[in-house]
Design a protein around this motif. Structure first.
Motif, PDB file in Angstrom:
ATOM      1  N   PHE A  77       0.827  -1.199   0.000  1.00  0.00           N
ATOM      2  CA  PHE A  77       0.000   0.000   0.000  1.00  0.00           C
ATOM      3  C   PHE A  77       0.869   1.261   0.000  1.00  0.00           C
ATOM      4  N   PHE A  78       1.935   1.238   0.778  1.00  0.00           N
ATOM      5  CA  PHE A  78       2.766   2.430   0.929  1.00  0.00           C
ATOM      6  C   PHE A  78       3.828   2.564  -0.167  1.00  0.00           C
ATOM      7  N   LEU A  79       4.322   1.439  -0.687  1.00  0.00           N
ATOM      8  CA  LEU A  79       5.468   1.490  -1.593  1.00  0.00           C
ATOM      9  C   LEU A  79       5.116   1.320  -3.066  1.00  0.00           C
ATOM     10  N   SER A  80       3.907   0.815  -3.367  1.00  0.00           N
ATOM     11  CA  SER A  80       3.546   0.569  -4.766  1.00  0.00           C
ATOM     12  C   SER A  80       3.638   1.808  -5.660  1.00  0.00           C
ATOM     13  N   PRO A  81       3.221   3.005  -5.199  1.00  0.00           N
ATOM     14  CA  PRO A  81       3.378   4.180  -6.067  1.00  0.00           C
ATOM     15  C   PRO A  81       4.823   4.427  -6.488  1.00  0.00           C
ATOM     16  N   PHE A  82       5.769   4.153  -5.585  1.00  0.00           N
ATOM     17  CA  PHE A  82       7.181   4.293  -5.936  1.00  0.00           C
ATOM     18  C   PHE A  82       7.586   3.216  -6.949  1.00  0.00           C
ATOM     19  N   ALA A  83       6.994   2.022  -6.812  1.00  0.00           N
ATOM     20  CA  ALA A  83       7.307   0.933  -7.735  1.00  0.00           C
ATOM     21  C   ALA A  83       6.907   1.301  -9.155  1.00  0.00           C
ATOM     22  N   GLY A  84       5.767   1.977  -9.308  1.00  0.00           N
ATOM     23  CA  GLY A  84       5.334   2.383 -10.639  1.00  0.00           C
ATOM     24  C   GLY A  84       6.315   3.330 -11.299  1.00  0.00           C
ATOM     25  N   VAL A  85       6.893   4.229 -10.523  1.00  0.00           N
ATOM     26  CA  VAL A  85       7.886   5.163 -11.062  1.00  0.00           C
ATOM     27  C   VAL A  85       9.177   4.437 -11.397  1.00  0.00           C
ATOM     28  N   ILE A  86       9.592   3.515 -10.519  1.00  0.00           N
ATOM     29  CA  ILE A  86      10.831   2.759 -10.752  1.00  0.00           C
ATOM     30  C   ILE A  86      10.727   1.926 -12.025  1.00  0.00           C
ATOM     31  N   CYS A  87       9.539   1.367 -12.273  1.00  0.00           N
ATOM     32  CA  CYS A  87       9.330   0.590 -13.511  1.00  0.00           C
ATOM     33  C   CYS A  87       9.554   1.448 -14.749  1.00  0.00           C
ATOM     34  N   ASN A  88       9.332   2.735 -14.622  1.00  0.00           N
ATOM     35  CA  ASN A  88       9.522   3.655 -15.747  1.00  0.00           C
ATOM     36  C   ASN A  88      10.985   4.018 -15.954  1.00  0.00           C
ATOM     37  N   ARG A  89      11.859   3.659 -14.992  1.00  0.00           N
ATOM     38  CA  ARG A  89      13.245   4.121 -15.036  1.00  0.00           C
ATOM     39  C   ARG A  89      14.273   3.009 -15.186  1.00  0.00           C
ATOM     40  N   PHE A  90      13.893   1.757 -14.887  1.00  0.00           N
ATOM     41  CA  PHE A  90      14.866   0.660 -14.921  1.00  0.00           C
ATOM     42  C   PHE A  90      14.330  -0.502 -15.751  1.00  0.00           C
ATOM     43  N   ARG A  91      15.211  -1.411 -16.108  1.00  0.00           N
ATOM     44  CA  ARG A  91      14.829  -2.579 -16.915  1.00  0.00           C
ATOM     45  C   ARG A  91      13.978  -3.527 -16.071  1.00  0.00           C
ATOM     46  N   LEU A  92      12.831  -3.906 -16.628  1.00  0.00           N
ATOM     47  CA  LEU A  92      11.868  -4.722 -15.897  1.00  0.00           C
ATOM     48  C   LEU A  92      12.426  -6.096 -15.552  1.00  0.00           C
ATOM     49  N   LEU A  93      13.127  -6.718 -16.496  1.00  0.00           N
ATOM     50  CA  LEU A  93      13.673  -8.054 -16.240  1.00  0.00           C
ATOM     51  C   LEU A  93      14.686  -8.025 -15.104  1.00  0.00           C
ATOM     52  N   ARG A  94      15.491  -6.983 -15.058  1.00  0.00           N
ATOM     53  CA  ARG A  94      16.498  -6.886 -13.997  1.00  0.00           C
ATOM     54  C   ARG A  94      15.828  -6.702 -12.626  1.00  0.00           C
ATOM     55  N   ILE A  95      14.760  -5.908 -12.598  1.00  0.00           N
ATOM     56  CA  ILE A  95      14.032  -5.717 -11.346  1.00  0.00           C
ATOM     57  C   ILE A  95      13.448  -7.047 -10.864  1.00  0.00           C
ATOM     58  N   LEU A  96      12.820  -7.782 -11.788  1.00  0.00           N
ATOM     59  CA  LEU A  96      12.190  -9.044 -11.415  1.00  0.00           C
ATOM     60  C   LEU A  96      13.199 -10.095 -10.981  1.00  0.00           C
ATOM     61  N   LEU A  97      14.333 -10.180 -11.656  1.00  0.00           N
ATOM     62  CA  LEU A  97      15.373 -11.126 -11.248  1.00  0.00           C
ATOM     63  C   LEU A  97      15.830 -10.825  -9.821  1.00  0.00           C
ATOM     64  N   THR A  98      15.924  -9.560  -9.492  1.00  0.00           N
ATOM     65  CA  THR A  98      16.333  -9.163  -8.143  1.00  0.00           C
ATOM     66  C   THR A  98      15.281  -9.556  -7.108  1.00  0.00           C
ATOM     67  N   THR A  99      14.009  -9.227  -7.383  1.00  0.00           N
ATOM     68  CA  THR A  99      12.965  -9.518  -6.405  1.00  0.00           C
ATOM     69  C   THR A  99      12.761 -11.023  -6.223  1.00  0.00           C
ATOM     70  N   GLN A 100      12.806 -11.789  -7.313  1.00  0.00           N
ATOM     71  CA  GLN A 100      12.613 -13.232  -7.202  1.00  0.00           C
ATOM     72  C   GLN A 100      13.770 -13.898  -6.458  1.00  0.00           C
ATOM     73  N   THR A 101      14.968 -13.406  -6.667  1.00  0.00           N
ATOM     74  CA  THR A 101      16.127 -13.947  -5.942  1.00  0.00           C
ATOM     75  C   THR A 101      16.000 -13.669  -4.445  1.00  0.00           C
ATOM     76  N   LEU A 102      15.597 -12.457  -4.095  1.00  0.00           N
ATOM     77  CA  LEU A 102      15.430 -12.093  -2.687  1.00  0.00           C
ATOM     78  C   LEU A 102      14.318 -12.915  -2.028  1.00  0.00           C
ATOM     79  N   LEU A 103      13.241 -13.152  -2.762  1.00  0.00           N
ATOM     80  CA  LEU A 103      12.160 -13.980  -2.222  1.00  0.00           C
ATOM     81  C   LEU A 103      12.623 -15.422  -2.007  1.00  0.00           C
TER      82      LEU A 103
END
Length: 443
Positions: A77-103
């Motif tokens: 709820f608190f961080l999703s608006p920032f996520a939308g902006v970050i998606c506009n600035r960085f490569r989506l695949l790189r973001i997902l590889l990072t989040t899936q690895t951390l999970l």
């Protein structure tokens, strides 16, 4: 005597219908992503059930069930608006590889703690918060990535629905398997399977080949968030859908939080009972996703949203007082169907109504609306302790029925304001189609 088609004549039509239901799988990148998600999400649902059962086994507290789910989802709820902006600035695949690895890492830590019998309540609460923070970035990114994985844009609606089918197919399989495994071996093996399952989606992401350019923006993060907020609040169809989703997430979806207590204390079952209940819910959700995947147009989805919210509320209220296993499971089919038909239809409408420039930010507000669930989780835990779980479910169901009726009342206005967007995007409106046919006849 009416002509009847033979069985052989029907086969091609049936095959065409099946092919249409899975049309987005013709895109190589989406196909790879789809099967990777099938593996990973099954493990995710196994962990979710195991974590809820574990915290309830250790504490016997309905309130802590709500707290765990709050920590898992509140960061969205608190961080999703920032996520939308970050998606506009960085490569989506790189973001997902990072989040899936951390999970995958957090699942491994949880596995070690449980299998070595050193897990404590604060471990579960801390790891739940970490999951929530990671997911607040992961969910909007996955929603935006799907658009880039489909070769033909006309298959986008199908891809969104199949995404939901993957999620809810996993909801069908994961909890059922987890319930049996917990009864046989304990919760630890579920966490282990989830940790291993992340390898599936990581490998899939590494195989995807899309061209992504680094995006540049002269605006600061808060300016872009404000721009996105003005966009979603200023366009009535999007605003209405997000408000409905927020209400539905707060009062509707939250019933899942106390299902372990319902299975154990209300119907006198065990982890297997919980698994079968969640499996029935997942089956209904999966059927809803397949139904939406088979649809060829977004036209009429507003009506689907209205009916689905009402169906969810009625079935949840009836389920709350049933005490016969097979009737419980049967009623949960309708609850799951209504829940996913509502969320997925709204998602599809939002993506259809949104301009390409604002898509990631609208989807971040979509995630934010769904992020109201954890606040409802806290509330439902306290209310269930005060008046009992069955009466809590009845109240939640009644409020959802009211929300569905209100949305249906305003739906003609939403449809009228959405019409120019559909026309601009080339989506055929029935009245326009009739007009074109009439013109063709005149010529």
């Amino acid at each position: 005597m009416k002509n009847r088609k033979s069985f052989r004549e029907l086969i091609p039509n049936n095959f065409a219908a099946v092919k249409s239901t899975f049309s987005s799988l013709s895109s190589r990148n989406y196909r790879i992503y789809f099967f990777g998600q099938c593996v990973s999400l099954t493990g995710t649902w196994m962990q979710q059930i195991a974590m809820s059962w574990l915290i309830y086994r250790l504490t016997g507290s309905v309130v802590l069930l709500g707290v765990v789910n709050f920590l898992t989802q509140a960061p969205g709820f608190f961080l999703s608006p920032f996520a939308g902006v970050i998606c506009n600035r960085f490569r989506l695949l790189r973001i997902l590889l990072t989040t899936q690895t951390l999970l995958g890492i957090q699942a491994s830590i949880l596995t070690i703690l449980v299998l070595t019998n050193t897990v404590e309540v604060w471990h579960i609460l801390s790891l739940s918060l970490i999951i929530g923070i990671i997911n607040s970035m992961d969910m909007p990114t996955r929603q935006v990535l799907v658009i880039n994985l489909v070769d033909k844009k006309e298959n986008l609606n199908n891809a969104i629905a199949l995404n939901s089918a993957t999620f809810n197919g996993a909801r069908l399989v994961g909890p059922s398997v987890a319930g049996v495994l917990i009864a046989l071996t304990g919760e630890g093996i579920c966490f282990l399977i989830n940790a291993i399952s992340y390898l599936g989606v990581i490998v899939a992401l590494c195989q995807i080949k899309i061209t992504e350019e680094m995006k540049q923006s002269s605006k600061n993060v808060f300016s872009e968030i404000h721009e996105g907020f003005r966009y979603v609040s200023g366009f009535l169809p999007i605003r209405t859908l997000l408000l409905l989703l927020g209400f539905f997430s707060f009062f509707g979806v939250t019933f899942i939080t106390v299902m372990p207590a319902f299975a154990k204390d209300v119907v006198g079952g065990d982890s297997a009972t919980l698994g079968f209940m969640m499996g029935s819910l997942g089956l209904g959700a999966f059927l809803a996703a397949l139904y939406l995947a088979a649809r060829k147009s977004v036209l009429g989805l507003g009506k689907v949203v209205s009916i689905s919210v009402i169906l969810f509320g009625v079935s949840l209220g009836v389920f709350s007082f049933l005490r016969i296993d097979f009737l419980n499971y049967f009623m949960l089919l309708f609850t799951g169907f209504g829940m996913v038909a509502t969320i997925t239809s709204a998602n599809t409408l939002l993506q259809t109504l949104t301009t390409e420039k604002m898509r990631s930010r609208v989807l971040s507000f979509y995630a934010m609306a769904l992020g109201l669930t954890p606040f409802g989780n806290l509330l439902i835990g306290f209310v269930a302790k005060w008046i009992g779980i069955p009466y809590t479910f009845v109240i939640c169901g009644f409020l959802c029925v009211v929300a569905g009726l209100v949305f249906e009342h305003y739906r003609p206005i939403v449809r009228r304001m959405a019409r120019p967007v559909y026309v601009e995007k080339g989506i055929m409106i029935p009245e326009i189609a009739e007009s074109l046919e009439s013109s063709s006849d005149i010529q």
